[in-house]
Design a protein around this motif. Structure first.
Motif, PDB file in Angstrom:
ATOM      1  N   LYS A  48       0.843  -1.189   0.000  1.00  0.00           N
ATOM      2  CA  LYS A  48       0.000   0.000   0.000  1.00  0.00           C
ATOM      3  C   LYS A  48       0.884   1.247   0.000  1.00  0.00           C
ATOM      4  CE  LYS A  48      -3.635   2.083   2.933  1.00  0.00           C
ATOM      5  NZ  LYS A  48      -4.412   1.890   4.180  1.00  0.00           N
ATOM      6  N   LEU A  49       0.531   2.219  -0.832  1.00  0.00           N
ATOM      7  CA  LEU A  49       1.294   3.458  -0.935  1.00  0.00           C
ATOM      8  C   LEU A  49       0.412   4.639  -0.549  1.00  0.00           C
ATOM      9  CD1 LEU A  49       3.008   3.029  -4.433  1.00  0.00           C
ATOM     10  CD2 LEU A  49       3.689   2.033  -2.241  1.00  0.00           C
ATOM     11  N   ARG A  50       1.054   5.692  -0.111  1.00  0.00           N
ATOM     12  CA  ARG A  50       0.360   6.969   0.071  1.00  0.00           C
ATOM     13  C   ARG A  50       0.854   7.924  -0.998  1.00  0.00           C
ATOM     14  NH1 ARG A  50      -1.361   9.267   5.691  1.00  0.00           N
ATOM     15  NH2 ARG A  50      -2.936   7.720   5.153  1.00  0.00           N
ATOM     16  N   HIS A  51      -0.084   8.478  -1.727  1.00  0.00           N
ATOM     17  CA  HIS A  51       0.214   9.394  -2.819  1.00  0.00           C
ATOM     18  C   HIS A  51      -0.044  10.820  -2.341  1.00  0.00           C
ATOM     19  CE1 HIS A  51      -0.768  10.900  -7.125  1.00  0.00           C
ATOM     20  NE2 HIS A  51       0.526  10.931  -6.923  1.00  0.00           N
ATOM     21  N   HIS A  52       1.021  11.602  -2.207  1.00  0.00           N
ATOM     22  CA  HIS A  52       0.911  12.976  -1.718  1.00  0.00           C
ATOM     23  C   HIS A  52       0.756  13.938  -2.896  1.00  0.00           C
ATOM     24  CE1 HIS A  52       2.045  12.162   2.511  1.00  0.00           C
ATOM     25  NE2 HIS A  52       2.759  11.179   1.980  1.00  0.00           N
ATOM     26  N   LEU A  53      -0.234  14.825  -2.797  1.00  0.00           N
ATOM     27  CA  LEU A  53      -0.455  15.873  -3.774  1.00  0.00           C
ATOM     28  C   LEU A  53      -0.351  17.222  -3.071  1.00  0.00           C
ATOM     29  CD1 LEU A  53      -3.507  14.072  -5.353  1.00  0.00           C
ATOM     30  CD2 LEU A  53      -1.279  14.320  -6.458  1.00  0.00           C
ATOM     31  N   GLU A  54      -0.460  18.289  -3.823  1.00  0.00           N
ATOM     32  CA  GLU A  54      -0.320  19.615  -3.220  1.00  0.00           C
ATOM     33  C   GLU A  54      -1.407  19.904  -2.189  1.00  0.00           C
ATOM     34  OE1 GLU A  54       1.576  22.881  -5.943  1.00  0.00           O
ATOM     35  OE2 GLU A  54       0.020  21.848  -7.092  1.00  0.00           O
ATOM     36  N   ARG A  56      -3.813  17.400  -0.987  1.00  0.00           N
ATOM     37  CA  ARG A  56      -4.429  16.225  -0.374  1.00  0.00           C
ATOM     38  C   ARG A  56      -3.468  15.053  -0.449  1.00  0.00           C
ATOM     39  NH1 ARG A  56      -9.308  14.964  -4.430  1.00  0.00           N
ATOM     40  NH2 ARG A  56      -9.426  17.226  -4.408  1.00  0.00           N
ATOM     41  N   HIS A  57      -3.891  13.928   0.123  1.00  0.00           N
ATOM     42  CA  HIS A  57      -3.186  12.674  -0.119  1.00  0.00           C
ATOM     43  C   HIS A  57      -4.237  11.573  -0.271  1.00  0.00           C
ATOM     44  CE1 HIS A  57      -3.491  12.485   4.404  1.00  0.00           C
ATOM     45  NE2 HIS A  57      -3.887  11.245   4.098  1.00  0.00           N
ATOM     46  N   GLU A  58      -3.830  10.476  -0.942  1.00  0.00           N
ATOM     47  CA  GLU A  58      -4.723   9.342  -1.154  1.00  0.00           C
ATOM     48  C   GLU A  58      -3.919   8.065  -0.995  1.00  0.00           C
ATOM     49  OE1 GLU A  58      -6.180   9.846  -5.129  1.00  0.00           O
ATOM     50  OE2 GLU A  58      -4.193   9.688  -6.040  1.00  0.00           O
ATOM     51  N   ASP A  59      -4.543   7.038  -0.472  1.00  0.00           N
ATOM     52  CA  ASP A  59      -3.882   5.743  -0.320  1.00  0.00           C
ATOM     53  C   ASP A  59      -4.176   4.874  -1.528  1.00  0.00           C
ATOM     54  OD1 ASP A  59      -2.725   6.371   2.099  1.00  0.00           O
ATOM     55  OD2 ASP A  59      -4.386   5.579   3.281  1.00  0.00           O
ATOM     56  N   LEU A  60      -3.138   4.230  -2.046  1.00  0.00           N
ATOM     57  CA  LEU A  60      -3.231   3.407  -3.239  1.00  0.00           C
ATOM     58  C   LEU A  60      -2.919   1.964  -2.892  1.00  0.00           C
ATOM     59  CD1 LEU A  60      -1.213   5.706  -5.696  1.00  0.00           C
ATOM     60  CD2 LEU A  60      -3.677   5.715  -5.272  1.00  0.00           C
ATOM     61  N   LEU A  61      -3.768   1.045  -3.345  1.00  0.00           N
ATOM     62  CA  LEU A  61      -3.571  -0.374  -3.108  1.00  0.00           C
ATOM     63  C   LEU A  61      -2.996  -1.040  -4.343  1.00  0.00           C
ATOM     64  CD1 LEU A  61      -6.970  -1.134  -1.325  1.00  0.00           C
ATOM     65  CD2 LEU A  61      -4.779  -0.542  -0.272  1.00  0.00           C
ATOM     66  N   GLU A  62      -2.617  -2.306  -4.195  1.00  0.00           N
ATOM     67  CA  GLU A  62      -2.117  -3.073  -5.339  1.00  0.00           C
ATOM     68  C   GLU A  62      -3.099  -2.987  -6.497  1.00  0.00           C
ATOM     69  OE1 GLU A  62      -0.915  -7.115  -4.632  1.00  0.00           O
ATOM     70  OE2 GLU A  62      -0.158  -6.609  -2.638  1.00  0.00           O
ATOM     71  N   GLY A  63      -2.560  -2.791  -7.688  1.00  0.00           N
ATOM     72  CA  GLY A  63      -3.415  -2.687  -8.868  1.00  0.00           C
ATOM     73  C   GLY A  63      -3.753  -1.273  -9.263  1.00  0.00           C
ATOM     74  N   SER A  64      -3.338  -0.286  -8.464  1.00  0.00           N
ATOM     75  CA  SER A  64      -3.586   1.111  -8.814  1.00  0.00           C
ATOM     76  C   SER A  64      -2.529   1.590  -9.805  1.00  0.00           C
ATOM     77  CB  SER A  64      -3.527   1.993  -7.564  1.00  0.00           C
ATOM     78  OG  SER A  64      -4.533   1.650  -6.643  1.00  0.00           O
ATOM     79  N   LEU A  65      -2.974   2.239 -10.888  1.00  0.00           N
ATOM     80  CA  LEU A  65      -2.091   2.831 -11.881  1.00  0.00           C
ATOM     81  C   LEU A  65      -2.287   4.334 -11.896  1.00  0.00           C
ATOM     82  CD1 LEU A  65      -2.302  -0.184 -12.982  1.00  0.00           C
ATOM     83  CD2 LEU A  65      -1.937   0.792 -15.239  1.00  0.00           C
ATOM     84  N   LEU A  66      -1.194   5.059 -12.044  1.00  0.00           N
ATOM     85  CA  LEU A  66      -1.246   6.519 -12.142  1.00  0.00           C
ATOM     86  C   LEU A  66      -0.633   6.971 -13.461  1.00  0.00           C
ATOM     87  CD1 LEU A  66       0.024   7.585  -8.588  1.00  0.00           C
ATOM     88  CD2 LEU A  66      -2.348   7.585  -9.380  1.00  0.00           C
ATOM     89  N   PHE A  67      -1.341   7.829 -14.163  1.00  0.00           N
ATOM     90  CA  PHE A  67      -0.807   8.464 -15.373  1.00  0.00           C
ATOM     91  C   PHE A  67      -0.394   9.884 -14.988  1.00  0.00           C
ATOM     92  CE2 PHE A  67      -3.267   5.002 -17.078  1.00  0.00           C
ATOM     93  CZ  PHE A  67      -2.576   4.613 -18.223  1.00  0.00           C
ATOM     94  N   VAL A  68       0.907  10.091 -14.865  1.00  0.00           N
ATOM     95  CA  VAL A  68       1.430  11.355 -14.344  1.00  0.00           C
ATOM     96  C   VAL A  68       1.935  12.216 -15.498  1.00  0.00           C
ATOM     97  CG1 VAL A  68       2.994  12.427 -12.694  1.00  0.00           C
ATOM     98  CG2 VAL A  68       2.162  10.094 -12.279  1.00  0.00           C
ATOM     99  N   GLN A  69       1.428  13.446 -15.563  1.00  0.00           N
ATOM    100  CA  GLN A  69       1.830  14.400 -16.596  1.00  0.00           C
ATOM    101  C   GLN A  69       2.870  15.372 -16.037  1.00  0.00           C
ATOM    102  OE1 GLN A  69      -1.682  16.146 -18.566  1.00  0.00           O
ATOM    103  NE2 GLN A  69      -2.906  14.524 -17.617  1.00  0.00           N
ATOM    104  N   PRO A  70       3.607  16.066 -16.917  1.00  0.00           N
ATOM    105  CA  PRO A  70       4.660  16.969 -16.441  1.00  0.00           C
ATOM    106  C   PRO A  70       4.196  18.030 -15.457  1.00  0.00           C
ATOM    107  CG  PRO A  70       4.962  16.546 -18.766  1.00  0.00           C
ATOM    108  CD  PRO A  70       3.656  15.903 -18.382  1.00  0.00           C
ATOM    109  N   GLN A  71       2.959  18.525 -15.591  1.00  0.00           N
ATOM    110  CA  GLN A  71       2.510  19.591 -14.695  1.00  0.00           C
ATOM    111  C   GLN A  71       2.071  19.082 -13.331  1.00  0.00           C
ATOM    112  OE1 GLN A  71       0.782  18.496 -17.286  1.00  0.00           O
ATOM    113  NE2 GLN A  71      -1.426  18.530 -16.926  1.00  0.00           N
ATOM    114  N   HIS A  72       1.957  17.776 -13.171  1.00  0.00           N
ATOM    115  CA  HIS A  72       1.492  17.227 -11.894  1.00  0.00           C
ATOM    116  C   HIS A  72       2.607  17.268 -10.846  1.00  0.00           C
ATOM    117  CE1 HIS A  72      -1.660  14.744 -14.295  1.00  0.00           C
ATOM    118  NE2 HIS A  72      -2.112  15.948 -13.994  1.00  0.00           N
TER     119      HIS A  72
END
Length: 281
Positions: A48-54, A56-72
């Motif tokens: 399990k991962l924690r994804h930190h944003l400017e 908020r944050h969200e917890d990600l479980l196995e099987g979660s995919l993120l499409f990250v763009q340059p501005q993110h």
């Protein structure tokens, strides 16, 4: 929290279009966020991962995919033991080239106008396919051909199954929508959809109406009628067999549903759209 900028010339090999890495993530909260001038696909391989944003944050479980763009702007943190992520970085030129040749990608995934990374979910079978594709990719040079051989099947699969849900939709609803494409689920109707969520029927109905604009029954029936249309044009099965395969043994009910969704009867649909491309008359 400060923001670091990662440059493609420090991540991608010289003249290359992609780079893949795997990492066990520290449980320490990151001291800074980061962004980059390239695109990145990240998935949770284990734990399990924690994804930190400017904001908020969200917890990600196995099987979660993120499409990250340059501005993110974001950062990752492990949650528990053996939290592993896989990252594939892609050059901006490669991603621009894909869109120029496949305009249907516009507004989706790497090409979405989104303030934060687009998140999708894969089940265990889909994750196994993704990891096999990543292992094949690693054996090749960092060419655009190898990158496209990896990306295009994934994107095509996601386009075929993705339900457009807002980012605030709960993960369990997203998983249920993906699972509902499977005959073993849609044949059981709304009960199959609700069973996948593990939630109470009333709660699932309220949430589905809020995020999908449909009840679970309406959502499942739409999938059933799409399946019926494919069977009518792609097989010689009788209407009774097709209705049963959709999980609707009552042929009169099947006719009413099909007419409601396709504005013609099943027999009219078959006559109009079925063509034998293998042995044309």
């Amino acid at each position: 929290m400060s923001v670091l900028l990662l440059k493609s010339d420090a991540v991608l090999p010289a003249g290359g279009h992609w780079a893949l890495s795997r990492a066990l993530l520290s449980k320490r909260k990151p001291k800074s966020l980061h962004q980059h001038d390239f695109y990145e696909l990240i998935w949770v391989q284990n734990g399990k991962l924690r994804h930190h944003l400017e904001d908020r944050h969200e917890d990600l479980l196995e099987g979660s995919l993120l499409f990250v763009q340059p501005q993110h702007i974001h950062a990752l943190q492990g949650r528990g033991e053996e939290a592993m992520a896989v990252s594939v970085s892609f050059s901006a030129d490669l991603i621009a080239s894909l869109l120029s040749r496949h305009p249907e990608l516009n507004g989706r995934f790497f090409w979405a106008n989104a303030p934060r990374p687009i998140r999708v979910l894969r089940d265990s079978r889909q994750m196994a396919d993704l990891n096999r594709a990543a292992m094949l990719m690693e054996r090749q040079s960092a060419s655009s051909l190898a990158a496209e051989a990896f990306l295009l099947p994934l994107l095509s699969s996601l386009m075929a199954e993705q339900v457009p849900l807002p980012s605030e939709a709960p993960d369990w609803l997203m998983r249920a929508c993906n699972a509902a494409k499977e005959p073993a689920i849609f044949r059981d109707g709304a009960a199959g959809f609700v069973r996948v969520t593990g939630r109470a029927h009333a709660h699932v109905s309220r949430t589905a109406r809020h995020f999908l604009g449909q009840s679970p029954s309406e959502y499942i029936n739409e999938i059933r009628m799409q399946h019926a249309a494919r069977m009518l044009t792609g097989s010689g099965d009788s209407l009774a067999e097709i209705a049963a395969d959709c999980g609707i043994p009552n042929l009169s009910h099947f006719h009413r549903l099909f007419l409601s969704y396709h504005k013609m009867t099943p027999a009219q649909f078959r006559r109009q759209f079925q063509t034998n491309a293998i042995q044309p008359a």
